[in-house]
Design an enzyme around this catalytic site. Structure first.
Site, PDB file in Angstrom:
ATOM      1  N   ARG A 152       0.845  -1.203   0.000  1.00  0.00           N
ATOM      2  CA  ARG A 152       0.000   0.000   0.000  1.00  0.00           C
ATOM      3  C   ARG A 152       0.879   1.252   0.000  1.00  0.00           C
ATOM      4  O   ARG A 152       0.618   2.206   0.716  1.00  0.00           O
ATOM      5  CB  ARG A 152      -0.921   0.009   1.226  1.00  0.00           C
ATOM      6  CG  ARG A 152      -1.911  -1.131   1.307  1.00  0.00           C
ATOM      7  CD  ARG A 152      -2.921  -1.125   0.166  1.00  0.00           C
ATOM      8  NE  ARG A 152      -3.982  -2.107   0.371  1.00  0.00           N
ATOM      9  CZ  ARG A 152      -3.866  -3.406   0.118  1.00  0.00           C
ATOM     10  NH1 ARG A 152      -2.707  -3.885  -0.351  1.00  0.00           N
ATOM     11  NH2 ARG A 152      -4.882  -4.234   0.309  1.00  0.00           N
ATOM     12  N   TYR A 155      -1.043   4.574  -1.046  1.00  0.00           N
ATOM     13  CA  TYR A 155      -2.131   4.822  -0.103  1.00  0.00           C
ATOM     14  C   TYR A 155      -1.581   5.303   1.232  1.00  0.00           C
ATOM     15  O   TYR A 155      -2.056   6.299   1.790  1.00  0.00           O
ATOM     16  CB  TYR A 155      -2.944   3.542   0.075  1.00  0.00           C
ATOM     17  CG  TYR A 155      -4.125   3.683   1.003  1.00  0.00           C
ATOM     18  CD1 TYR A 155      -5.264   4.378   0.612  1.00  0.00           C
ATOM     19  CD2 TYR A 155      -4.104   3.113   2.277  1.00  0.00           C
ATOM     20  CE1 TYR A 155      -6.350   4.508   1.457  1.00  0.00           C
ATOM     21  CE2 TYR A 155      -5.187   3.231   3.130  1.00  0.00           C
ATOM     22  CZ  TYR A 155      -6.314   3.934   2.717  1.00  0.00           C
ATOM     23  OH  TYR A 155      -7.381   4.051   3.560  1.00  0.00           O
ATOM     24  N   LYS A 159      -2.178   8.875   3.243  1.00  0.00           N
ATOM     25  CA  LYS A 159      -2.819   8.891   4.549  1.00  0.00           C
ATOM     26  C   LYS A 159      -1.888   9.414   5.642  1.00  0.00           C
ATOM     27  O   LYS A 159      -2.344  10.041   6.609  1.00  0.00           O
ATOM     28  CB  LYS A 159      -3.364   7.501   4.894  1.00  0.00           C
ATOM     29  CG  LYS A 159      -4.535   7.084   4.015  1.00  0.00           C
ATOM     30  CD  LYS A 159      -5.705   8.077   4.107  1.00  0.00           C
ATOM     31  CE  LYS A 159      -6.918   7.608   3.321  1.00  0.00           C
ATOM     32  NZ  LYS A 159      -8.077   8.516   3.476  1.00  0.00           N
ATOM     33  N   PRO A 191     -18.350  -1.439   1.170  1.00  0.00           N
ATOM     34  CA  PRO A 191     -18.347  -1.764  -0.259  1.00  0.00           C
ATOM     35  C   PRO A 191     -16.983  -1.515  -0.914  1.00  0.00           C
ATOM     36  O   PRO A 191     -16.587  -2.236  -1.828  1.00  0.00           O
ATOM     37  CB  PRO A 191     -19.418  -0.833  -0.829  1.00  0.00           C
ATOM     38  CG  PRO A 191     -20.365  -0.630   0.314  1.00  0.00           C
ATOM     39  CD  PRO A 191     -19.484  -0.565   1.538  1.00  0.00           C
ATOM     40  N   ARG A 196     -12.244  -4.178  -3.407  1.00  0.00           N
ATOM     41  CA  ARG A 196     -10.808  -4.471  -3.441  1.00  0.00           C
ATOM     42  C   ARG A 196     -10.569  -5.982  -3.333  1.00  0.00           C
ATOM     43  O   ARG A 196      -9.731  -6.545  -4.027  1.00  0.00           O
ATOM     44  CB  ARG A 196     -10.102  -3.758  -2.292  1.00  0.00           C
ATOM     45  CG  ARG A 196     -10.117  -2.250  -2.350  1.00  0.00           C
ATOM     46  CD  ARG A 196      -9.155  -1.673  -3.389  1.00  0.00           C
ATOM     47  NE  ARG A 196      -9.693  -1.703  -4.733  1.00  0.00           N
ATOM     48  CZ  ARG A 196     -10.579  -0.814  -5.199  1.00  0.00           C
ATOM     49  NH1 ARG A 196     -11.043   0.123  -4.432  1.00  0.00           N
ATOM     50  NH2 ARG A 196     -11.002  -0.894  -6.443  1.00  0.00           N
TER      51      ARG A 196
END
Length: 254
Positions: A152, A155, A159, A191, A196
């Site tokens: 990740r 991501y 974050k 969802p 994913r």
């Protein structure tokens, strides 16, 4: 008395998942909610849920990565009550990949939504809060903004940025009466996560791995995250600003 009676809240990415749960929770506690999502159909469905329960909500279409879209929606909010008491920057996107498999385009897309989306919505709604000397900005970050997560790369980068931005905003505006806090969930059954999981070669195995990797043996629920957002939105957290609240079932404790 409901914790948010009389307050106006804007929740981005509230057409499903955590955002939907926050919008419903806030409404149940007396807030008038702007259900903001890129998918107007989904936002309208949440608005209908809220009104069916006796609450007040307005569905609005916004792409937080687009400056013109943010200008338009914040202008509409100003014309419907003229203020925002609680802003929840929840809209976000993810990506599976390492530094070698994350393209510049992949990272730019996550920055546009996860980072610039927070910037652009906050820049437009914060001045009114400062003028009234009250307000709460809640940024939905991730456990991936506190610790690294395998595969990740992009991501986590965005974050971590959200957590850092939250702390800086809290310091910069500490004496304005406006509070800034981040919520950092581990995996939550939404969802978004289901989609994913479906991308993996073996979705069932992926689901087991995602649940078993958390010490408590399950994912969180959107409603559990919503309750944390409610605390930050209400007056009970008047002395809390600049925090990063971890909700992760002990994921980061090891």
């Amino acid at each position: 008395m409901p914790a948010l009676k009389g307050k106006i809240a804007v929740v981005t990415g509230s057409g499903s998942g955590i955002g939907r749960a926050i919008a419903l929770c806030f409404s149940q506690e007396g807030a008038v909610v702007f259900v903001a999502d890129r998918d107007l159909h989904a936002a309208t469905a949440v608005e209908a849920e809220i009104t069916a329960q006796g609450g007040r909500a307005t569905a609005v279409c916004v792409d937080v990565s687009d400056v013109a879209s943010c200008d338009e929606i914040c202008g509409r909010i100003a014309g419907n009550g003229g203020r925002c008491d609680v802003l929840v920057n929840n809209a976000g996107v993810g990506h599976v990949g390492t530094v070698l498999t994350t393209s510049p385009g992949d990272l730019q897309r996550m920055i546009a939504v996860n980072v610039l989306g927070v910037l652009q919505m906050t820049q437009r709604l914060l001045p009114g809060m400062i003028a009234r000397q009250t307000g709460s900005v809640i940024n939905i970050a991730s456990i991936g903004g506190v610790v690294g997560i395998k595969d990740r790369f992009g991501y986590c980068a965005t974050k971590f940025a959200v957590v850092g931005m939250t702390k800086c905003m809290a310091l910069d505006h500490a004496k304005t009466g406006v509070r800034f806090n981040a919520i950092c969930p581990a995996r939550v059954s939404t969802p978004f996560v289901t989609k994913r999981i479906a991308e993996y070669a073996d979705p069932a195995a992926a689901y087991r791995e995602m649940t078993e990797s958390q010490p408590v043996g399950r994912m969180g629920t959107p409603e559990e995250i919503a309750k944390a957002a409610l605390y930050f939105a209400g007056d009970d957290s008047a002395f809390v600003t600049g925090s990063s609240f971890i909700i992760d079932g002990a994921y980061s404790a090891g």
